[in-house]
Design a protein around this motif. Sequence first.
Motif, short mmCIF file in Angstrom:
data_model
loop_
_atom_site.label_atom_id
_atom_site.label_comp_id
_atom_site.label_asym_id
_atom_site.label_seq_id
_atom_site.Cartn_x
_atom_site.Cartn_y
_atom_site.Cartn_z
N SER A 182 0.80 -1.18 -0.03
CA SER A 182 0.21 0.02 -0.01
C SER A 182 0.74 1.17 0.13
N GLN A 183 1.97 1.10 0.60
CA GLN A 183 2.85 2.31 0.65
C GLN A 183 3.63 2.43 -0.64
N MET A 184 3.81 1.49 -1.58
CA MET A 184 4.38 1.61 -2.83
C MET A 184 3.34 2.32 -3.67
N THR A 185 2.09 1.73 -3.48
CA THR A 185 0.94 2.33 -4.41
C THR A 185 0.85 3.91 -4.23
N ALA A 186 0.93 4.22 -3.00
CA ALA A 186 0.90 5.75 -2.38
C ALA A 186 2.20 6.43 -3.03
N ILE A 190 4.22 10.00 -7.83
CA ILE A 190 5.13 10.25 -8.87
C ILE A 190 4.07 10.59 -10.39
N GLU A 191 3.02 9.78 -10.21
CA GLU A 191 1.98 10.34 -11.30
C GLU A 191 1.43 11.78 -11.26
N ASN A 192 1.31 12.04 -9.95
CA ASN A 192 0.85 13.29 -9.76
C ASN A 192 1.90 14.45 -10.01
N CYS A 193 3.07 14.26 -9.60
CA CYS A 193 4.42 15.11 -9.97
C CYS A 193 4.34 15.24 -11.53
N GLU A 194 4.19 14.24 -12.37
CA GLU A 194 4.29 14.24 -13.79
C GLU A 194 3.26 15.01 -14.32
N THR A 195 1.98 14.98 -13.83
CA THR A 195 0.61 15.95 -14.35
C THR A 195 1.01 17.27 -13.88
N ALA A 196 1.68 17.46 -12.83
CA ALA A 196 1.92 18.98 -12.40
C ALA A 196 2.90 19.45 -13.53
N ILE A 197 3.99 18.85 -13.83
CA ILE A 197 5.06 19.17 -14.77
C ILE A 197 4.31 19.55 -16.02
N SER A 198 3.40 18.73 -16.47
CA SER A 198 2.80 18.78 -17.74
C SER A 198 1.88 20.08 -17.82
N ALA A 199 1.58 20.48 -16.65
CA ALA A 199 0.34 21.53 -16.40
C ALA A 199 1.48 22.81 -16.14
N ASP A 231 3.90 24.96 -7.72
CA ASP A 231 3.13 24.69 -6.41
C ASP A 231 2.56 23.18 -6.39
N GLU A 232 1.79 22.61 -7.18
CA GLU A 232 1.12 21.46 -6.72
C GLU A 232 2.25 20.32 -7.18
N TYR A 233 3.34 20.49 -7.78
CA TYR A 233 4.56 19.75 -8.11
C TYR A 233 5.22 19.60 -6.70
N TYR A 234 5.38 21.01 -5.97
CA TYR A 234 5.99 20.78 -4.63
C TYR A 234 5.36 20.10 -3.65
N ARG A 235 4.10 20.20 -3.62
CA ARG A 235 3.00 19.59 -2.80
C ARG A 235 3.38 18.12 -2.77
N GLU A 236 3.17 17.70 -4.23
CA GLU A 236 3.44 16.29 -4.35
C GLU A 236 4.75 15.70 -4.10
N ASN A 237 5.81 16.33 -4.39
CA ASN A 237 7.17 16.05 -4.01
C ASN A 237 7.29 16.08 -2.70
N GLU A 238 6.64 16.79 -1.62
CA GLU A 238 6.74 16.68 -0.33
C GLU A 238 6.18 15.72 0.35
N THR A 239 5.07 15.16 -0.50
CA THR A 239 4.16 14.00 0.02
C THR A 239 5.28 12.77 -0.30
N GLN A 268 14.25 17.12 -14.08
CA GLN A 268 15.28 16.41 -13.34
C GLN A 268 15.15 15.93 -12.01
N SER A 269 14.27 16.61 -11.15
CA SER A 269 13.76 15.93 -9.63
C SER A 269 12.82 14.66 -10.13
N MET A 270 11.99 14.89 -11.35
CA MET A 270 11.31 13.92 -11.73
C MET A 270 11.91 12.54 -11.98
N ARG A 271 12.78 12.92 -12.60
CA ARG A 271 13.82 11.59 -13.16
C ARG A 271 14.26 10.67 -11.85
N GLU A 272 14.74 11.78 -10.96
CA GLU A 272 15.32 11.08 -9.58
C GLU A 272 14.27 10.34 -8.71
N HIS A 273 12.95 10.96 -8.66
CA HIS A 273 12.04 10.24 -8.08
C HIS A 273 11.69 8.89 -8.70
#
Length: 222
Positions: A100-104, A109-118, A122-130, A171-176
């Motif tokens: 369940s933790q892996m799923t979360a 990561i999916e949400n960060c990718e969406t934020a980058i596309s948009a 701010d949304e990217y940082y929130r998801e990054n923090e999570t 770059q941060s996304m690739r590292e994630h």
Amino acid sequence: MSTRIADSVRERIEQMIVTGEFADGERLDEVKLAEQFGVSRTPLREAFQALAASGLVKLEARRGAFIRHPDFVELVEMFEVMAEIEAMCGFRAARHVTGSQMTAIGKTIENCETAISAGDFDEYYRENETFHHLLYEASGNRFLAREAARLHKRLKPYRRLQLRANGRMPQSMREHRAVFAALERNDPKATAAALRQHVAIQGERFNDLMASYRHMAALKTG
């Protein structure tokens, strides 16, 4: 509601501090800031308390709240410690993470990718923090998770500042993704190494942060 307002005010003041709008040692004017943000003084004082806990503000009895900028050496040292703490979390998480933790974590990561596309920083940082907080929890060591979260909070405005550097979000996304792949393989050493690389200030990131700090210093003395 009050807590959400205080959090929003804290984030705005954090960014004003790290981008040089306040000088080191400057006293924060409660009346002026309350008017500027359109809030009462109660959430503003809650924000001051949170900023004091993170070390960006010093509260003095009967005098008020004063800005405290860490010097550059102190900031780099904090990032060095953060990199090692996160590496430790990653090492343990690769051994203890649940399905369940892996799923979360994967969802962030999916949400960060969406934020980058948009183009939503701010949304990217929130998801990054999570993403990072989920890794702390996955370590299975509550004390370690608390310490990681505490230092993460202390460095939050500077981590946000780093992400604004040109090309840093992708770059941060690739590292994630590299961290997640190592977790999927249950590879403690690879997960630790990926997180250490992700957090440590070196190379271009060191230069970006130094340039931001020089800009801030120029604003303070200009």
